[in-house]
Design an enzyme around this catalytic site. Structure first.
Site, short mmCIF file in Angstrom:
data_model
loop_
_atom_site.label_atom_id
_atom_site.label_comp_id
_atom_site.label_asym_id
_atom_site.label_seq_id
_atom_site.Cartn_x
_atom_site.Cartn_y
_atom_site.Cartn_z
N ARG A 76 1.07 -1.33 0.09
CA ARG A 76 0.39 0.05 -0.25
C ARG A 76 0.47 1.45 -0.02
O ARG A 76 2.03 1.68 0.98
CB ARG A 76 -0.91 -0.35 1.48
N HIS A 112 -3.41 10.91 0.58
CA HIS A 112 -2.96 10.99 2.42
C HIS A 112 -2.09 12.63 2.17
O HIS A 112 -1.08 12.37 2.71
CB HIS A 112 -2.04 9.60 2.14
N GLU A 157 -7.86 8.36 6.46
CA GLU A 157 -7.86 9.24 7.73
C GLU A 157 -8.74 10.72 8.28
O GLU A 157 -7.84 11.04 8.42
CB GLU A 157 -5.94 9.09 8.58
N ASN A 282 -7.28 1.48 10.56
CA ASN A 282 -5.88 1.85 10.82
C ASN A 282 -5.97 2.22 12.19
O ASN A 282 -6.87 2.72 12.91
CB ASN A 282 -5.26 3.25 10.17
N TYR A 284 -3.73 2.65 15.75
CA TYR A 284 -2.70 2.61 16.51
C TYR A 284 -3.00 2.54 18.48
O TYR A 284 -2.07 1.59 19.07
CB TYR A 284 -1.80 4.12 16.39
N GLU A 355 -3.39 -0.39 8.10
CA GLU A 355 -1.96 0.03 8.89
C GLU A 355 -2.34 -0.10 10.99
O GLU A 355 -3.21 0.18 10.75
CB GLU A 355 -1.70 1.63 9.32
#
Length: 451
Positions: A76, A112, A157, A282, A284, A355
Site C-alpha cells: 500500500r 494521504h 484517515e 488503521n 494504533y 495500518e
C-alpha cells in the site's frame, strides 16, 4: 508459534508519498500543504521536512526488491497529488510495473494528506470544489493505471487530517477552526463518494477506504464523562464511518455542523454511502476521555493537545507499556474496535488492517550488521494475535498491512520516530532490514496456502 490466519489472508506493508518520496521539485511537482507547513519555523521537530525524505522516488526499485523479499502479497502506497498534477504520472507507471514484476499487488491510496497548495489557496477542504478536483484526479489515475491496478483506496484517515490539520494547528494546513472544521470532513467524505463513482465507471475491480478507528472509554461512569466520551467518539470515529456505512451522520449536532442544507446533504450522503469492496482500518491505540476539570492540565496526553474550551479532555490510558512515541500499547483495543465495527455495521464489508505498527527509537546496525528491534516484534505478534481474535469472534478480516515498510518522515515529529521494518540511515539513506522484517517474513511463510 505464529498467529495463524485463513488461507487467502493477505499480508502487506504501507507507506505514503510525502513521507518517503522526496524529490520535491522533480518532474514538475508543485508544493503541497506539507511543503508549506514544514517551511514555517516551529512546526516540525528539529525543523525537518520531507523534501528529500528517504528518496524513494529515485530508490523505488531497491525498496520494492526489499518489500518483495519479505514475501508480502500487497504494498500500500499513496500517490502524490501535486506530482500527478505537475504531469509526473510516469513515476507511478514505473512503480506499478516494478511491483507487478516482483509479484506484489499495488494497493494505492489516492489521498494521504498532501493537498496541492494551489487548492489550499482556494479554500482547501473547506471548499466543496476540492472534492470535485479529487474526482478529476482519480479519473486521471484510473485511466492511466487501471489496466494494471485492481485495488484502490480513496482517502486516508480523514478524521486525523480534519482534527490535526483543520480543527487544530498541529498538522498542515494548521487552520485551527475547532468544531468549525466539520465542513472539511464532509468535503473529504464527498470526495470519497465521487472517487468511488469515478473508479467504478472506469472499471476498478475493488475499491475501499482507510479510516482510523480506536475504542474510546469514559474515565468514569459519571454522566458527564460518558457524554464527553460519546461526543469525542462520534467526532473521531463515527463521523467518518457512519456516512459511508449507514448513510448518515451519528448525531444531529454533527449533521448540522457540516453546514450543508438538508436536501443537498441527502444527495451527498447517497454518493458517500456507495458500496465498498473492503473497509480499511488503521489502529494504533485507544483513547480515554473525561469532561474537562477546571484547572487540570491535559497537555501531553495525546500526540496533539485538545485546546481549552472543548467539551472533552483526554486522560492517559492505563497501559503496562508504551511505544517510544508515547502511545499506549493495547492490542486488545484492536480486537475490540473490530468487533464494535461489526456490531455497529451488520453489513460491514470485508476488513483489511491498512495500518498498524509502532515507533521505537531503533539503534543503527550493530557490529553484526543487524538492527535488533525485539519490542516491535512483540508488538506485531500481539496485534496480529488480536486480529486473529477478531476473526474468531466473527469479523471477516482479509488482510493486514504493517505501518510501515521503511523508516520515514513522521509528519510533525520529523525523523525521530521510526516505524519501519526496514531501517533507513538518514545520513546516507542506506537501507537495512530489521529483525522485525525477518520475523514478518517468517510469519508470512508459516501461513496456510490458498487452494
Amino acid at each position: 508459534m505464529y498467529p495463524q490466519f485463513p488461507p487467502g489472508f493477505r499480508f502487506g506493508m504501507s507507506t505514503s508519498s510525502y513521507q518517503i518520496e522526496g524529490a520535491a521539485d522533480a518532474g514538475g511537482k508543485g508544493p503541497s500543504i506539507w511543503d508549506t507547513f514544514t517551511a514555517q519555523a516551529g512546526t516540525v521537530r528539529n525543523g525537518q521536512d520531507g523534501r528529500v525524505a528517504i528518496d524513494h522516488y529515485h530508490r523505488y526499485a531497491e525498496d520494492i526488491a526489499l518489500i518483495a523479499a519479505a514475501g508480502v502479497q500487497d504494498y500500500r502506497f499513496s500517490f502524490s497529488w501535486p506530482r500527478v498534477l505537475g504531469g509526473d504520472i510516469g513515476f507511478y507507471d514505473r512503480l506499478v510495473d516494478t511491483l507487478l514484476d516482483a509479484g506484489v499487488r499495488p494497493v494505492p491510496t489516492l489521498y494521504h494528506w498532501d493537498l496541492p497548495q494551489e487548492f489550499e489557496d482556494a479554500g482547501g477542504w473547506m471548499n466543496r470544489d476540492t472534492a470535485h478536483r479529487l474526482a478529476d484526479y482519480a479519473s486521471t489515475l484510473v485511466l492511466r493505471l487501471g489496466d494494471r491496478v485492481r485495488d484502490w483506496i480513496t482517502m486516508n484517515e480523514m478524521n486525523v487530517h480534519t482534527l490535526y490539520g483543520y480543527a487544530l494547528g498541529d498538522h498542515a494546513p494548521a487552520r485551527g477552526l475547532g468544531l468549525g472544521a466539520l465542513p472539511a470532513g464532509h468535503h473529504q467524505l464527498l470526495a470519497h463518494g465521487l472517487a468511488v463513482q469515478v473508479l467504478r465507471t472506469h472499471g476498478a475491480k475493488t475499491v475501499g477506504i482507510a479510516n482510523q478507528h480506536f475504542p474510546v472509554t469514559p474515565a468514569t461512569d459519571s454522566p458527564e464523562d460518558v457524554a464527553a466520551a460519546t461526543l469525542f467518539s462520534d467526532l473521531t470515529n463515527w463521523t467518518f464511518s457512519d456516512p459511508i456505512l449507514r448513510g448518515d451522520y451519528p448525531s444531529e449536532l454533527i449533521r448540522a455542523g457540516v453546514g450543508v442544507p438538508d436536501a443537498q446533504l441527502d444527495r451527498d450522503l447517497e454518493l458517500i454511502k456507495a458500496r465498498l469492496d473492503f473497509y480499511g482500518v488503521n489502529y494504533y491505540e485507544p483513547t480515554m476521555i473525561e469532561a474537562p476539570r477546571a484547572g487540570k492540565d491535559y497537555s501531553g496526553v495525546l500526540e496533539v493537545d485538545i485546546p481549552e474550551g472543548m467539551p472533552f479532555s483526554p486522560v492517559p490510558v492505563k497501559s503496562d507499556e508504551r511505544t517510544d512515541f508515547g502511545w499506549a500499547i493495547v492490542p486488545s483495543g484492536l480486537t475490540e474496535i473490530l468487533v464494535t465495527l461489526k456490531e455497529r455495521y451488520p453489513a460491514l464489508p470485508p476488513v483489511i488492517i491498512t495500518e498498524n505498527g509502532a515507533s521505537f527509537h531503533d539503534a543503527a546496525p550493530g557490529p553484526d550488521g543487524r538492527v535488533h528491534d525485539e519490542r516491535r516484534i512483540a508488538y506485531l505478534d500481539a496485534h496480529l494475535s488480536a486480529v486473529a481474535g477478531a476473526v474468531s469472534a466473527g469479523v471477516r478480516v482479509d488482510g493486514y498491512y504493517v505501518w510501515s515498510a521503511l523508516d520515514n518522515f513522521e509528519w510533525a515529529a520529523g525523523y525521530e520516530e521510526r516505524f519501519g521494518l526496514i531501517y533507513v540511515d538518514f545520513s546516507d539513506l542506506s537501507r537495512t532490514p530489521k529483525d522485525s522484517y525477518y520475523w514478518y517474513r517468517d510469519l508470512i511463510a508459516s501461513q496456510p496456502r490458498a487452494a
